[in-house]
Design a protein around this motif. Structure first.
Motif, PDB file in Angstrom:
ATOM      1  N   ASP A 105      43.883  32.585  38.764  1.00 24.87           N
ATOM      2  CA  ASP A 105      42.745  33.289  38.157  1.00 24.87           C
ATOM      3  C   ASP A 105      42.467  34.524  39.015  1.00 24.87           C
ATOM      4  O   ASP A 105      42.183  34.408  40.209  1.00 24.87           O
ATOM      5  N   LEU A 106      42.560  35.709  38.403  1.00 27.18           N
ATOM      6  CA  LEU A 106      42.450  36.957  39.176  1.00 27.18           C
ATOM      7  C   LEU A 106      41.101  37.649  39.023  1.00 27.18           C
ATOM      8  O   LEU A 106      40.981  38.840  39.331  1.00 27.18           O
ATOM      9  N   HIS A 107      40.079  36.939  38.527  1.00 27.45           N
ATOM     10  CA  HIS A 107      38.784  37.618  38.353  1.00 27.45           C
ATOM     11  C   HIS A 107      37.639  36.610  38.444  1.00 27.45           C
ATOM     12  O   HIS A 107      37.450  35.793  37.539  1.00 27.45           O
ATOM     13  N   CYS A 108      36.915  36.641  39.565  1.00 27.28           N
ATOM     14  CA  CYS A 108      35.750  35.771  39.691  1.00 27.28           C
ATOM     15  C   CYS A 108      34.763  36.342  40.715  1.00 27.28           C
ATOM     16  O   CYS A 108      35.126  37.202  41.509  1.00 27.28           O
ATOM     17  N   HIS A 109      33.529  35.891  40.634  1.00 25.57           N
ATOM     18  CA  HIS A 109      32.434  36.418  41.466  1.00 25.57           C
ATOM     19  C   HIS A 109      31.780  35.312  42.280  1.00 25.57           C
ATOM     20  O   HIS A 109      31.583  34.206  41.785  1.00 25.57           O
ATOM     21  N   THR A 110      31.415  35.639  43.522  1.00 17.33           N
ATOM     22  CA  THR A 110      30.739  34.675  44.403  1.00 17.33           C
ATOM     23  C   THR A 110      29.301  35.148  44.672  1.00 17.33           C
ATOM     24  O   THR A 110      28.866  36.186  44.164  1.00 17.33           O
ATOM     25  N   THR A 111      28.627  34.401  45.533  1.00 15.71           N
ATOM     26  CA  THR A 111      27.259  34.776  45.928  1.00 15.71           C
ATOM     27  C   THR A 111      27.228  36.106  46.698  1.00 15.71           C
ATOM     28  O   THR A 111      26.150  36.656  46.907  1.00 15.71           O
ATOM     29  N   CYS A 112      28.399  36.606  47.124  1.00 18.54           N
ATOM     30  CA  CYS A 112      28.410  37.931  47.782  1.00 18.54           C
ATOM     31  C   CYS A 112      28.092  39.032  46.771  1.00 18.54           C
ATOM     32  O   CYS A 112      27.668  40.121  47.169  1.00 18.54           O
ATOM     33  N   SER A 113      28.328  38.767  45.453  1.00 19.15           N
ATOM     34  CA  SER A 113      27.815  39.695  44.436  1.00 19.15           C
ATOM     35  C   SER A 113      26.882  38.897  43.540  1.00 19.15           C
ATOM     36  O   SER A 113      25.871  38.389  44.036  1.00 19.15           O
ATOM     37  N   GLY A 154      43.266  22.713  40.115  1.00 19.57           N
ATOM     38  CA  GLY A 154      44.727  22.839  40.148  1.00 19.57           C
ATOM     39  C   GLY A 154      45.208  24.272  40.017  1.00 19.57           C
ATOM     40  O   GLY A 154      46.373  24.513  39.670  1.00 19.57           O
ATOM     41  N   LEU A 155      44.324  25.244  40.290  1.00 20.17           N
ATOM     42  CA  LEU A 155      44.779  26.646  40.301  1.00 20.17           C
ATOM     43  C   LEU A 155      45.500  26.893  41.619  1.00 20.17           C
ATOM     44  O   LEU A 155      44.958  26.602  42.679  1.00 20.17           O
ATOM     45  N   GLN A 156      46.698  27.445  41.542  1.00 15.33           N
ATOM     46  CA  GLN A 156      47.441  27.679  42.790  1.00 15.33           C
ATOM     47  C   GLN A 156      47.152  29.036  43.404  1.00 15.33           C
ATOM     48  O   GLN A 156      47.424  29.254  44.578  1.00 15.33           O
ATOM     49  N   GLY A 157      46.682  29.979  42.577  1.00 15.01           N
ATOM     50  CA  GLY A 157      46.408  31.323  43.082  1.00 15.01           C
ATOM     51  C   GLY A 157      45.022  31.785  42.661  1.00 15.01           C
ATOM     52  O   GLY A 157      44.487  31.338  41.641  1.00 15.01           O
ATOM     53  N   LEU A 158      44.428  32.666  43.492  1.00  9.93           N
ATOM     54  CA  LEU A 158      43.068  33.132  43.203  1.00  9.93           C
ATOM     55  C   LEU A 158      42.876  34.521  43.798  1.00  9.93           C
ATOM     56  O   LEU A 158      43.358  34.815  44.899  1.00  9.93           O
ATOM     57  N   SER A 159      42.173  35.380  43.046  1.00  7.53           N
ATOM     58  CA  SER A 159      41.660  36.603  43.639  1.00  7.53           C
ATOM     59  C   SER A 159      40.166  36.623  43.380  1.00  7.53           C
ATOM     60  O   SER A 159      39.721  36.376  42.253  1.00  7.53           O
ATOM     61  N   ILE A 160      39.386  36.874  44.421  1.00  9.95           N
ATOM     62  CA  ILE A 160      37.929  36.984  44.293  1.00  9.95           C
ATOM     63  C   ILE A 160      37.619  38.457  44.098  1.00  9.95           C
ATOM     64  O   ILE A 160      38.005  39.291  44.919  1.00  9.95           O
ATOM     65  N   THR A 161      36.967  38.762  42.984  1.00  6.97           N
ATOM     66  CA  THR A 161      36.718  40.174  42.649  1.00  6.97           C
ATOM     67  C   THR A 161      35.221  40.431  42.542  1.00  6.97           C
ATOM     68  O   THR A 161      34.702  40.692  41.459  1.00  6.97           O
ATOM     69  N   ASP A 162      34.540  40.326  43.665  1.00  4.34           N
ATOM     70  CA  ASP A 162      33.101  40.604  43.637  1.00  4.34           C
ATOM     71  C   ASP A 162      32.854  42.065  43.294  1.00  4.34           C
ATOM     72  O   ASP A 162      33.692  42.935  43.547  1.00  4.34           O
ATOM     73  N   HIS A 163      31.675  42.342  42.739  1.00  4.04           N
ATOM     74  CA  HIS A 163      31.293  43.723  42.439  1.00  4.04           C
ATOM     75  C   HIS A 163      31.114  44.489  43.749  1.00  4.04           C
ATOM     76  O   HIS A 163      30.220  44.165  44.555  1.00  4.04           O
ATOM     77  N   ASP A 164      31.947  45.470  43.970  1.00  5.73           N
ATOM     78  CA  ASP A 164      31.748  46.464  45.045  1.00  5.73           C
ATOM     79  C   ASP A 164      31.697  45.893  46.467  1.00  5.73           C
ATOM     80  O   ASP A 164      31.147  46.540  47.356  1.00  5.73           O
ATOM     81  N   THR A 165      32.238  44.697  46.685  1.00  4.64           N
ATOM     82  CA  THR A 165      32.273  44.152  48.049  1.00  4.64           C
ATOM     83  C   THR A 165      33.462  43.208  48.234  1.00  4.64           C
ATOM     84  O   THR A 165      33.874  42.522  47.290  1.00  4.64           O
TER      85      THR A 165
END
Ligand code: AMP
Ligand code: ZN
Ligand code: FE
Ligand code: FE
Length: 275
Positions: free
Chosen positions: A6-14, A31-42
């Motif tokens: 999953d290449l698009h997700c947001h955490t509490t940092c945004s 069971g996701l093997q790969g991840l990109s965290i894409t917070d807004h502007d951080t």
């Protein structure tokens, strides 16, 4: 199930509701093997996300969703695979934090003029960046609106009376900055861009890819974006845009990419580590 990232997700940092650690742990559980965290502007999530990703065996790829201005309209641009230490990335994030503080004050001023005062100090629920969802939460708490959705519909949504765009840098400049850091610049969720002329203009810019697989859109809504990406020889990316409780209808992993695209991005990311 095979490899999914999953290449698009947001955490509490945004404006997401799970912490970086929680989102990586959830990815592992799903069971996701790969991840990109894409917070807004951080990229603040990465210092916390990296150790747990390593521990749980989730492959983590650098990412960000940058707010840009194209001819006066807001356009989201995804950046991937850049070095997290690159000065151009660190600098653009710093500029966005400052822009967002000034913009939040301007929005609060408009709300005050509408008889809906909120104190900036009461916007507790943000960590690194302040976004409209944080202001919307405070409006719910103050009893001005019943839901976050209502806050956007009546006051904070694009073009509504208390909306302030802020002066984000242009889409072109943002693409250049991602390229300076040797990353890939991707058009985020074209499905959400209503202005057809805007799409045509964006397709002329120096992007490297397009986010054709997005949230819970069905294949028939994704096909045109896949075709455009193929015609251009671009990377075709995808992700859920998971925000947790802030957008409860969309689960992590709702959209994803397979091993080929992930490896292309990851190889670039790893090569940038040794610069
Ligand atoms: P900002 O980056 O501060 O302009 O806020 C934009 C973010 O607000 C988006 O990325 C969404 O997460 C959220 N958002 C936008 N529209 C809505 C809406 N109608 N209801 C709830 N959240 C929204
Ligand atoms: Zn968001
Ligand atoms: Fe977005
Ligand atoms: Fe997003």
């Amino acid at each position: 199930m095979g490899f999914r990232a999953d290449l698009h997700c947001h955490t509490t940092c945004s404006d997401g509701s799970l912490s970086p650690e929680e989102i990586v742990a959830l990815a592992a559980d799903l069971g996701l093997q790969g991840l990109s965290i894409t917070d807004h502007d951080t990229i603040a999530a990465y210092s916390q996300a990296k150790p747990i990703a390593e521990k749980l065996g989730v492959e983590l790829l650098s990412g960000i969703e940058l707010t840009t201005n194209h001819d006066g309209e807001t356009v989201h641009v995804l950046g991937y695979a850049f070095s997290l230490d690159h000065p151009s990335i660190i600098n653009i994030c710093k500029n966005h934090i400052e822009r967002r503080h000034a913009r939040a004050e301007a929005i609060l001023e408009r709300l005050k003029n509408h008889g809906l005062p909120i104190k900036k100090e009461s916007l507790k629920r943000y960590d690194t960046i302040i976004g409209r969802p944080h202001i919307a939460m405070s409006m719910v708490e103050a009893g001005y609106v019943k839901t976050i959705e209502e806050a956007f519909k009546l006051y904070l949504g694009d073009g509504k009376p208390c909306y302030v765009q802020g002066n984000a840098i242009t889409t072109e400049e943002t693409i250049d900055i991602i390229h300076e850091a040797n990353g890939f610049a991707i058009i985020a969720h074209p499905h959400l861009i209503k202005n057809q002329q805007m799409i045509l203009r964006l397709l002329e810019l120096d992007f490297d890819g397009i986010e054709a697989y997005y949230a819970k859109f069905l294949p028939n809504k994704e096909e045109q974006w896949v075709k455009i990406g193929q015609r251009k020889g671009w990377l075709i990316t995808g992700g859920s845009d998971f925000h947790g409780a802030a957008k409860p209808a969309i689960p992590l992993g709702a959209s994803w990419v397979g091993p080929e695209i992930f490896d292309t991005l990851k190889t670039r990311y790893l090569s940038n580590q040794s610069l």
